[in-house]
Write a protein that holds these residues in place. Structure first.
Motif, PDB file in Angstrom:
ATOM      1  N   MET A   1       0.830  -1.016   0.030  1.00  0.00           N
ATOM      2  CA  MET A   1      -0.013   0.021   0.026  1.00  0.00           C
ATOM      3  C   MET A   1       0.889   1.102   0.060  1.00  0.00           C
ATOM      4  SD  MET A   1      -2.721   1.089   2.764  1.00  0.00           S
ATOM      5  CE  MET A   1      -3.880  -0.613   2.999  1.00  0.00           C
ATOM      6  N   ASN A   2       0.784   2.033  -1.089  1.00  0.00           N
ATOM      7  CA  ASN A   2       1.507   3.336  -0.900  1.00  0.00           C
ATOM      8  C   ASN A   2       1.206   4.402  -0.214  1.00  0.00           C
ATOM      9  OD1 ASN A   2      -0.629   4.554  -2.301  1.00  0.00           O
ATOM     10  ND2 ASN A   2       0.319   4.353  -4.419  1.00  0.00           N
ATOM     11  N   THR A   3       1.841   5.423  -0.075  1.00  0.00           N
ATOM     12  CA  THR A   3       1.601   6.550   0.941  1.00  0.00           C
ATOM     13  C   THR A   3       0.149   7.329   0.778  1.00  0.00           C
ATOM     14  OG1 THR A   3       3.782   6.885   1.149  1.00  0.00           O
ATOM     15  CG2 THR A   3       2.371   8.586   2.018  1.00  0.00           C
ATOM     16  N   ILE A   4      -0.250   7.364  -0.618  1.00  0.00           N
ATOM     17  CA  ILE A   4      -1.447   7.830  -1.081  1.00  0.00           C
ATOM     18  C   ILE A   4      -2.577   7.137  -0.276  1.00  0.00           C
ATOM     19  CG2 ILE A   4      -2.828   8.763  -2.761  1.00  0.00           C
ATOM     20  CD1 ILE A   4      -0.261   9.874  -4.242  1.00  0.00           C
ATOM     21  N   GLU A   5      -2.576   5.844  -0.808  1.00  0.00           N
ATOM     22  CA  GLU A   5      -3.813   4.952  -0.219  1.00  0.00           C
ATOM     23  C   GLU A   5      -3.775   4.999   1.121  1.00  0.00           C
ATOM     24  OE1 GLU A   5      -2.778   1.255  -1.986  1.00  0.00           O
ATOM     25  OE2 GLU A   5      -3.571   1.911  -4.072  1.00  0.00           O
ATOM     26  N   ARG A   6      -2.681   5.126   1.798  1.00  0.00           N
ATOM     27  CA  ARG A   6      -2.805   4.982   3.441  1.00  0.00           C
ATOM     28  C   ARG A   6      -3.382   6.175   3.840  1.00  0.00           C
ATOM     29  NH1 ARG A   6       2.458   5.401   5.452  1.00  0.00           N
ATOM     30  NH2 ARG A   6       2.991   4.116   3.512  1.00  0.00           N
ATOM     31  N   ILE A   7      -3.057   7.525   3.543  1.00  0.00           N
ATOM     32  CA  ILE A   7      -3.797   8.764   3.882  1.00  0.00           C
ATOM     33  C   ILE A   7      -5.073   8.703   3.388  1.00  0.00           C
ATOM     34  CG2 ILE A   7      -3.672  11.288   3.415  1.00  0.00           C
ATOM     35  CD1 ILE A   7      -0.591  10.896   3.014  1.00  0.00           C
ATOM     36  N   GLU A   8      -5.713   8.346   2.267  1.00  0.00           N
ATOM     37  CA  GLU A   8      -6.916   8.059   1.968  1.00  0.00           C
ATOM     38  C   GLU A   8      -7.784   7.323   2.604  1.00  0.00           C
ATOM     39  OE1 GLU A   8      -6.901   7.167  -2.285  1.00  0.00           O
ATOM     40  OE2 GLU A   8      -6.772   9.224  -2.876  1.00  0.00           O
ATOM     41  N   LYS A   9      -7.243   6.165   3.202  1.00  0.00           N
ATOM     42  CA  LYS A   9      -8.067   5.225   3.971  1.00  0.00           C
ATOM     43  C   LYS A   9      -8.210   5.892   5.361  1.00  0.00           C
ATOM     44  CE  LYS A   9      -7.661   0.534   5.361  1.00  0.00           C
ATOM     45  NZ  LYS A   9      -7.094  -0.847   5.408  1.00  0.00           N
ATOM     46  N   GLN A  10      -7.596   7.018   5.758  1.00  0.00           N
ATOM     47  CA  GLN A  10      -7.771   7.489   7.285  1.00  0.00           C
ATOM     48  C   GLN A  10      -8.786   8.396   6.844  1.00  0.00           C
ATOM     49  OE1 GLN A  10      -4.066   9.204   8.327  1.00  0.00           O
ATOM     50  NE2 GLN A  10      -2.983   7.232   8.831  1.00  0.00           N
ATOM     51  N   MET A  11      -8.784   9.076   5.661  1.00  0.00           N
ATOM     52  CA  MET A  11      -9.879  10.145   5.374  1.00  0.00           C
ATOM     53  C   MET A  11     -11.155   9.625   5.369  1.00  0.00           C
ATOM     54  SD  MET A  11      -7.976  12.832   5.826  1.00  0.00           S
ATOM     55  CE  MET A  11      -8.867  14.091   4.681  1.00  0.00           C
ATOM     56  N   ARG A  50     -18.557  10.401 -10.063  1.00  0.00           N
ATOM     57  CA  ARG A  50     -17.252  10.240 -10.682  1.00  0.00           C
ATOM     58  C   ARG A  50     -16.141  10.246  -9.529  1.00  0.00           C
ATOM     59  NH1 ARG A  50     -15.404  14.022 -15.013  1.00  0.00           N
ATOM     60  NH2 ARG A  50     -13.582  12.886 -14.967  1.00  0.00           N
ATOM     61  N   GLY A  51     -15.078   9.378  -9.837  1.00  0.00           N
ATOM     62  CA  GLY A  51     -13.941   9.222  -9.100  1.00  0.00           C
ATOM     63  C   GLY A  51     -14.076   8.033  -8.137  1.00  0.00           C
ATOM     64  N   ARG A  52     -13.041   8.057  -7.155  1.00  0.00           N
ATOM     65  CA  ARG A  52     -13.104   6.814  -6.200  1.00  0.00           C
ATOM     66  C   ARG A  52     -12.452   7.438  -4.833  1.00  0.00           C
ATOM     67  NH1 ARG A  52      -8.484   3.516  -5.898  1.00  0.00           N
ATOM     68  NH2 ARG A  52      -7.209   4.016  -7.730  1.00  0.00           N
ATOM     69  N   ASN A  53     -12.853   6.633  -3.755  1.00  0.00           N
ATOM     70  CA  ASN A  53     -12.055   6.826  -2.586  1.00  0.00           C
ATOM     71  C   ASN A  53     -12.155   8.350  -2.120  1.00  0.00           C
ATOM     72  OD1 ASN A  53     -11.026   4.328  -2.649  1.00  0.00           O
ATOM     73  ND2 ASN A  53      -9.051   4.977  -3.484  1.00  0.00           N
ATOM     74  N   THR A  54     -11.656   9.064  -1.964  1.00  0.00           N
ATOM     75  CA  THR A  54     -11.648  10.370  -1.130  1.00  0.00           C
ATOM     76  C   THR A  54     -11.991  11.418  -2.347  1.00  0.00           C
ATOM     77  OG1 THR A  54      -9.169  10.975  -0.930  1.00  0.00           O
ATOM     78  CG2 THR A  54     -10.350  10.051   0.897  1.00  0.00           C
ATOM     79  N   ARG A  55     -11.444  11.155  -3.506  1.00  0.00           N
ATOM     80  CA  ARG A  55     -11.782  12.175  -4.653  1.00  0.00           C
ATOM     81  C   ARG A  55     -13.296  11.889  -5.274  1.00  0.00           C
ATOM     82  NH1 ARG A  55      -5.952  10.326  -5.408  1.00  0.00           N
ATOM     83  NH2 ARG A  55      -6.990   8.308  -6.145  1.00  0.00           N
ATOM     84  N   GLU A  56     -14.179  11.067  -4.836  1.00  0.00           N
ATOM     85  CA  GLU A  56     -15.493  10.871  -5.181  1.00  0.00           C
ATOM     86  C   GLU A  56     -16.216  12.164  -5.375  1.00  0.00           C
ATOM     87  OE1 GLU A  56     -18.742   7.415  -5.355  1.00  0.00           O
ATOM     88  OE2 GLU A  56     -17.272   7.537  -4.060  1.00  0.00           O
ATOM     89  N   THR A  57     -16.883  12.484  -6.179  1.00  0.00           N
ATOM     90  CA  THR A  57     -17.701  13.572  -6.417  1.00  0.00           C
ATOM     91  C   THR A  57     -18.929  13.143  -6.883  1.00  0.00           C
ATOM     92  OG1 THR A  57     -17.068  14.371  -8.782  1.00  0.00           O
ATOM     93  CG2 THR A  57     -15.803  15.258  -6.868  1.00  0.00           C
ATOM     94  N   ILE A  58     -20.018  13.929  -6.918  1.00  0.00           N
ATOM     95  CA  ILE A  58     -21.392  13.678  -7.397  1.00  0.00           C
ATOM     96  C   ILE A  58     -21.977  15.062  -7.774  1.00  0.00           C
ATOM     97  CG2 ILE A  58     -22.106  11.851  -5.994  1.00  0.00           C
ATOM     98  CD1 ILE A  58     -23.865  13.725  -4.003  1.00  0.00           C
TER      99      ILE A  58
END
Length: 132
Positions: A1-11, A50-58
């Protein structure tokens, strides 16, 4: 798991209800005016996701005084306080951009209704509702 995925998981600690394209939702947004804060509610149909994880928008669209208004909300933004599903719509498209050209009764989206039967099996019944 890279750094970005780890931060997104916390968010992604915020829980959102399950909704899909065509549903009517109420989005409560925190608005800061000077030194005061208040919650503003925007209710309309979800026409895109659109998007996924913390970048998802409606993208939510409503008709206000005869004029179509669209807003794009980042789901996991700290300014989005709450999302409530008002009605579930039955659509066969992933993006409902064609609603931009429709007016009045042609904008209606069929509604999904689930009724419980005796043995616990769900039957789906559809009816037409919408703005117009």
């Amino acid at each position: 798991m890279n750094t970005i995925e780890r931060i997104e998981k916390q968010m992604i600690q915020k829980s959102i209800p399950s909704f899909s394209i065509g549903d009517t939702v109420q989005v409560s947004v925190k608005v800061i005016e000077g030194d005061r804060e208040r919650a503003q509610v925007f209710e309309g149909h979800v026409i895109a996701r659109r998007g996924r994880n913390t970048r998802e928008t409606i993208t939510v669209r409503k008709i206000s005084y005869g004029v179509g208004v669209e807003r794009i909300f980042p789901i996991y933004s700290p300014f989005v306080q709450d999302i409530k599903v008002i009605r579930q719509g039955r659509v066969r498209r992933a993006k409902l951009y064609y609603l931009r050209e429709k007016k009045g009764r042609n904008m209606r989206i069929e509604e999904k209704e689930t009724m419980m039967k005796g043995a616990g099996a769900a039957e789906t019944k559809t009816s037409t509702t919408g703005e117009g």
